[in-house]
Enzyme design. Structure first.
Site, PDB file in Angstrom:
ATOM      1  N   ASP A  68      -7.492   1.567   2.531  1.00 35.51           N
ATOM      2  CA  ASP A  68      -7.060   2.672   3.308  1.00 35.51           C
ATOM      3  C   ASP A  68      -7.957   3.841   3.381  1.00 35.51           C
ATOM      4  O   ASP A  68      -7.664   4.923   4.134  1.00 35.51           O
ATOM      5  CB  ASP A  68      -5.725   3.079   3.353  1.00 35.51           C
ATOM      6  CG  ASP A  68      -5.016   3.662   4.267  1.00 35.51           C
ATOM      7  OD1 ASP A  68      -5.677   3.515   5.759  1.00 35.51           O
ATOM      8  OD2 ASP A  68      -4.431   4.527   4.435  1.00 35.51           O
TER       9      ASP A  68
ATOM     10  N   ASP B 198       0.951   5.168  -0.223  1.00 39.42           N
ATOM     11  CA  ASP B 198       0.119   6.432  -0.209  1.00 39.42           C
ATOM     12  C   ASP B 198       0.720   7.155  -1.140  1.00 39.42           C
ATOM     13  O   ASP B 198       2.045   7.807  -1.342  1.00 39.42           O
ATOM     14  CB  ASP B 198       0.169   6.906   1.233  1.00 39.42           C
ATOM     15  CG  ASP B 198      -0.590   6.182   2.155  1.00 39.42           C
ATOM     16  OD1 ASP B 198      -1.708   6.067   1.784  1.00 39.42           O
ATOM     17  OD2 ASP B 198      -0.096   6.009   3.362  1.00 39.42           O
TER      18      ASP B 198
ATOM     19  N   HIS C  88      -6.571   9.730  -0.747  1.00 41.69           N
ATOM     20  CA  HIS C  88      -7.190   9.801   0.724  1.00 41.69           C
ATOM     21  C   HIS C  88      -6.264  10.373   1.825  1.00 41.69           C
ATOM     22  O   HIS C  88      -6.890  10.114   3.065  1.00 41.69           O
ATOM     23  CB  HIS C  88      -7.697   8.203   0.887  1.00 41.69           C
ATOM     24  CG  HIS C  88      -6.652   7.177   1.113  1.00 41.69           C
ATOM     25  ND1 HIS C  88      -6.343   6.389   0.051  1.00 41.69           N
ATOM     26  CD2 HIS C  88      -5.521   7.205   2.118  1.00 41.69           C
ATOM     27  CE1 HIS C  88      -5.297   5.532   0.645  1.00 41.69           C
ATOM     28  NE2 HIS C  88      -4.841   6.007   1.666  1.00 41.69           N
TER      29      HIS C  88
ATOM     30  N   HIS D 267       0.905  -1.255   0.091  1.00 39.94           N
ATOM     31  CA  HIS D 267       0.044  -0.142  -0.034  1.00 39.94           C
ATOM     32  C   HIS D 267       0.941   1.143  -0.013  1.00 39.94           C
ATOM     33  O   HIS D 267       1.751   1.604   0.923  1.00 39.94           O
ATOM     34  CB  HIS D 267      -0.878  -0.067   1.144  1.00 39.94           C
ATOM     35  CG  HIS D 267      -1.574   1.203   1.182  1.00 39.94           C
ATOM     36  ND1 HIS D 267      -2.464   1.676   0.636  1.00 39.94           N
ATOM     37  CD2 HIS D 267      -1.495   2.206   2.424  1.00 39.94           C
ATOM     38  CE1 HIS D 267      -3.155   2.581   0.981  1.00 39.94           C
ATOM     39  NE2 HIS D 267      -2.542   3.274   2.028  1.00 39.94           N
TER      40      HIS D 267
END
Length: 1008
Positions: free
Chosen positions: A375, A265, A579, A263
């Site tokens: 997330d 970001d 996000h 993951h």
């Protein structure tokens, strides 16, 4: 039998840490290291490879915050190591912190070929297996000295390191050992054996037979190890564990589908430019792991991240494409980024899938069945319809497990959205999107799985994430031992599609969850970084206008349609809906750049809009035309029309007894008292007062805001315990047809303009705040004389209802929620709307006036500003502007109309034309056009997207002025014909549709 369990466990920990792990590399020889540091931003790979270097020794500080250094690493494999496995172990100065939050590196061959990435849990680079001796090592390492923003090991403290402009230049790291080493595979496998057995043993019942079998085996293995000769005795120790590791899992064991994962970001505690390099490092590691491990499958979402490495690291992207073609590197999710889903508007949420899925189709020929959002901070109730309209029917997330009040009752279920669309949804019970396959994590997944007895399958995203890193060889080794091991869940590498197919097959009739998936945490992300949120809303509105007017100009005036420009701008806006960007939870650098980006986007879109409108108005004339983009305006002009300008000013304020002013246009009478507060908003037609007795609207309220953790993310319910009403007035004056109110408090200043248009039942409130508070929360309150047990908040392609009461913990937990352009409260026959042009967070509460008239006050409060100090210590400092409107007597349809009006203001253009007829017209106000554009495939076809906005069934006829619309086809979001769908019914050169509540429809209309 005496209990020597604790002794064995303690012995295992010490022997592993102090003897076995160090023996993995029994012989080392130092490498020669030199360094060159860039003066500013990262340089192209070719420049870094060719840069002059100087010697640097282990123990030397290096790396200014956010700097880049290129290390030259050279050496030679000793001849006596011939026949042994040799690898380099490269320590850039890593700390014990997890990967992704400190320095990182990417190793290159001298010709620029990427080798693999480096992070604190992945420091090796294989040289030879076996080596022949004498191999020359010559690598360059592009190393990023990204600062650890949890300074001093204390999380979430204010830091100036979050922006390069304030971070200083002090070295952040100290170079560690850079060496060639013999790799003892037997010892390394012993480490894996002991870790798996020890972690499993710790999770089994103390009095269970299996735990004692493992305990005895560990004891025998440790007895077999000569701590003075681990390498010579490791094989015997492994043999002592072989039997317990060969015992198969029970047929009833929980089944975990592992998928490699990182993951990443797209921005968070690092800027966007650094994410480009994080993706390159991670994907380099994952393609290498795919080469080495035949069962391993890795999945990566976010088309933007693939596009970045395609543009900036083509040599890495070539390896990715090769692994994708082999089915081992899986593009997942089908979205441009893993966006927030609460705040993006209808079209933006749709375009996340349009641009993401189209990229994966164009680049790889792959279409995803699942949305992949592990997330994201909760999920809007309009999302299922969008996912399905994009051609997908599944969702994976994990974040709901972070809720702090209520435990979500399912891990596998059908999620039903506002229009009735259902999608198959899975929450991994491992409760992590950064799973390491530890015994504790696997045992938790099996115990936690809420579908026990009806299903037995879950997914685990395996690998280091947030800042990237991905899966390691150690995780792959654990997975191999856990494929079928007594006492543990079974683990099998699978793609997301393979998991979902198996999960759906074993659970064909799952339970249903209806409505939004509300995260009971991170509620303040609906308010933090107000300028980022305004930039997003304005960009969405400008894109709506740009597509509408560019399409109209193309059809009517033959103007060129700006395909490339709109595609690029949409992708920029979608990226910033990531996000941790749109929610306001990134470092100062990210939001500083976002503000500048939104300004550029606005300038470019204004140019597209202006050019199209001038083409439609015609050259050489002096008539002033009003172009209106908002659907179903009060003047009856459908979206996309222009008519002669008319005077639409406000009403003049009149003095009010006791100070203050009255604004009265014959439809609405608004009283403003001497405090600048609205004490009456009287709907003359309904003979109804909107403001609760004895209370006042347009009330600014200030709260302390110091959550227990996660400053930019959270607001805790106790913030309401203390409140200050801002009622002191510095100035109260008439300004034209408006009333100007000025207040000062703390170090801040607020200026408001209140006005009532001549012919609209609406109070407009324009607020400017020069904000210089710290750890404060500013709200704008409207106490309404309405008995409402629920209220409506606009969401994608409709609205969602939430309770105003707190009967249950589920209702209490929604003390801060999201709306788009409006909130609407009503009782049968009469309601009130609060509309906005830039805010999302709000709260709605109710109180019964027992001492007065026993009536009910429903208070709507818009959240304006916060002032958290982490990760950006200067969050929201400066000038902000907000527009709100109070609309008494409003239906939901009125709220929809007024919400569009507030976000799509009229534009005045001088030209020769008398009017511009709307390109698209709809004969039912309940059916709203959300997009008018030309087809992405450049065929020239017109695409119209519309939806039923009131939550009821609707019939409507859609007409196009300029060509017949009777050949329209229903399509998905990617503008492909829907399989099996009938053509819409032709009706008077238009299209007749029947829509279910909140149904969204995309029409494609050929122009030829």
């Amino acid at each position: 039998m005496h209990d020597d369990r604790k002794l064995v466990e303690a012995r295992l920990e010490r022997v592993l840490n102090e003897r076995v792990r160090p023996a993995v590399h029994p012989a080392t020889t130092p490498l020669t290291v030199e360094i060159w540091s860039t003066a500013d931003e990262p340089v192209p790979v070719a420049e870094g490879l060719a840069a002059p270097t100087r010697p640097i020794a282990p123990g030397t500080p290096w790396g200014a915050p956010w700097g880049t250094s290129w290390f030259k690493v050279t050496g030679e494999v000793p001849p006596e190591w011939a026949g042994r496995t040799v690898e380099a172990v490269l320590d850039l100065g890593f700390t014990p912190r997890a990967p992704g939050f400190q320095c990182e590196g990417l190793v290159y061959e001298p010709d620029g070929t990427p080798v693999k990435g480096l992070h604190p849990r992945n420091t090796h680079v294989r040289v030879g297996a076996p080596a022949v001796g004498g191999e020359r090592i010559h690598w360059r390492v592009e190393a990023a000295s990204n600062p650890d923003l949890e300074a001093g090991g204390v999380p979430f403290q204010p830091t100036r390191l979050g922006d390069k402009s304030t971070a200083g230049d002090a070295p952040q790291y100290v170079l560690g050992d850079m060496a060639l080493a013999v790799f003892d595979e037997t010892v390394w496998n012993l480490v894996m054996d002991l870790e798996v057995v020890g972690e499993l043993m710790a999770e089994l019942p103390v009095d269970g037979a299996r735990r004692w079998e493992l305990l005895r085996a560990v004891g025998r293995a440790l007895d077999a190890i000569d701590t003075q000769d681990v390498n010579g005795t490791a094989r015997a120790a492994r043999e002592a564990l072989a039997e317990v590791l060969a015992a198969p899992a029970s047929p009833a064991a929980h089944r975990i589908s592992a998928v490699g994962h990182a993951h990443i970001d797209s921005a968070w505690l690092w800027p966007l430019r650094e994410t480009v390099r994080k993706v390159a490092r991670t994907t380099s590691n994952m393609t290498k792991l795919i080469e080495d491990e035949p069962d391993f499958v890795f999945a990566m979402s976010q088309a933007q991240q693939f596009a970045w490495i395609k543009e900036h690291r083509p040599e890495v992207y070539a390896k990715v494409k090769e692994a994708v073609a082999a089915g081992r590197f899986v593009p997942a999710g089908g979205m441009w980024v893993e966006s927030d889903t609460n705040m993006p508007g209808s079209e933006a949420m749709a375009r996340q899938f349009v641009h993401g899925k189209r990229f994966f189709l164009d680049e790889f020929g792959i279409e995803n069945d699942e949305a992949w959002l592990p997330d994201t901070f909760g999920f809007a109730a309009g999302l299922p319809q969008i996912i399905k309209a994009a051609g997908s029917h599944r969702l994976l997330t994990q974040k709901i497990s972070w809720s702090t009040t209520n435990s979500f009752p399912h891990h596998t279920f059908d999620w039903e959205g506002i229009d009735g669309t259902r999608i198959f949804t899975h929450f991994p019970p491992v409760d992590s999107y950064n799973c390491e396959l530890t015994g504790a994590q696997l045992a938790h997944a099996a115990r936690n799985f809420k579908e026990k007895g009806v299903a037995r399958r879950s997914l685990a995203p395996v690998g280091y994430g947030d800042g990237g890193g991905g899966t390691t060889r150690e995780m792959v080794a654990k997975a191999a031992r856990l494929r079928s091991l007594e006492g543990a869940p079974t683990v099998r590498w699978e793609s997301p599609t393979a998991f979902f197919e198996r999960a759906e097959a074993e659970y064909p009739d799952p339970p249903v969850w209806v409505g939004e998936l509300y995260l009971e945490l991170h509620r303040a992300t609906l308010t933090s970084q107000a300028q980022t949120k305004r930039g997003n809303r304005r960009s969405e509105s400008l894109l709506t206008e740009a597509e509408l007017w560019a399409a109209t100009a193309a059809v009517r005036a033959g103007a060129p349609y700006p395909y490339e420009e709109l595609d690029r701008i949409w992708k920029t806006v979608l990226l910033h809906q990531f996000h941790d960007i749109l929610p306001g939870s990134s470092i100062a650098w990210v939001h500083r750049e976002a503000r500048a980006t939104y300004a550029r986007v606005a300038e470019e879109l204004e140019g597209i809009i202006g050019g199209a409108q001038r083409a439609l108005a015609g050259a050489g004339g002096t008539r002033e035309l009003v172009f209106n983009s908002a659907p179903h305006t009060r003047r009856g002009v459908p979206a996309g029309g222009a008519s002669a300008a008319a005077d639409e000013g406000g009403v003049d304020p009149a003095p009010r007894d006791g100070g203050g002013y009255v604004l009265d246009n014959g439809l609405l009478r608004v009283e403003i008292d001497a405090r600048g507060l609205v004490v009456s908003a009287y709907d003359r037609a309904a003979d109804r007062e909107a403001i609760a007795p004895g209370q006042a609207a347009n009330l600014l309220q200030l709260h302390p805001d110091f959550p227990n953790q996660w400053d930019a993310w959270d607001v805790d319910a106790f913030y309401r315990n203390t409140s200050s009403d801002l009622t002191e007035v510095a100035a109260l004056d008439v300004e034209g047809t408006s009333v100007r109110i000025v207040r000062t408090f703390g170090g801040s200043r607020v200026s408001q303009l209140l006005s009532v248009p001549k012919d609209a039942k609406r109070l407009d409130i324009d607020t400017e705040v020069d904000w210089h508070e710290t750890e404060r929360f500013l709200k704008l309150a409207f106490p309404l004389d309405v008995k409402a047990d629920r209220y409506a908040s606009e969401t994608q392609y409709g609205h969602v209802y939430r309770p105003t009461h707190q009967n249950t913990s589920w209702e209490w937990a929604k003390f801060e929620a999201c709306n788009h352009r409006f909130v609407h409260v009503d009782e049968p026959g009469w309601g009130v709307a609060i509309v906005n042009d830039a805010t999302y967070g709000h709260d709605v509460t109710r109180a019964v006036r027992t001492r007065a008239d026993a009536g009910t006050t429903t208070t709507v409060r818009a959240s304006l500003l916060r002032a958290p100090r982490y990760p950006d210590p200067e969050t929201d400092q400066g000038v902000h502007r907000f527009h709100h409107a109070l609309v008494p007597g409003a239906t939901v349809g009125d709220a929809v109309r007024e919400g569009y009006r507030a976000n799509l203001p009229e534009r005045r253009v001088t030209g020769a034309a008398a009017e511009v007829a709307p390109l698209v017209g709809v004969d039912n106000d309940a059916v709203v056009v959300s997009a008018v554009k030309l087809a992405d495939d450049r065929s020239g076809d017109l695409v119209v997207r519309l939806y039923e906005a009131n939550g009821a069934r609707a019939r409507a006829t859609i007409r196009v002025d300029g060509f017949a619309a009777d050949r329209a086809a229903l399509t998905d979001l990617l503008e492909r014909p829907l399989p099996g769908a009938e053509r819409p019914t032709p009706a008077d050169a238009g299209v007749a549709l029947t829509l279910r509540p909140f149904q969204m429809v995309t029409l494609r209309l050929p122009r030829a």
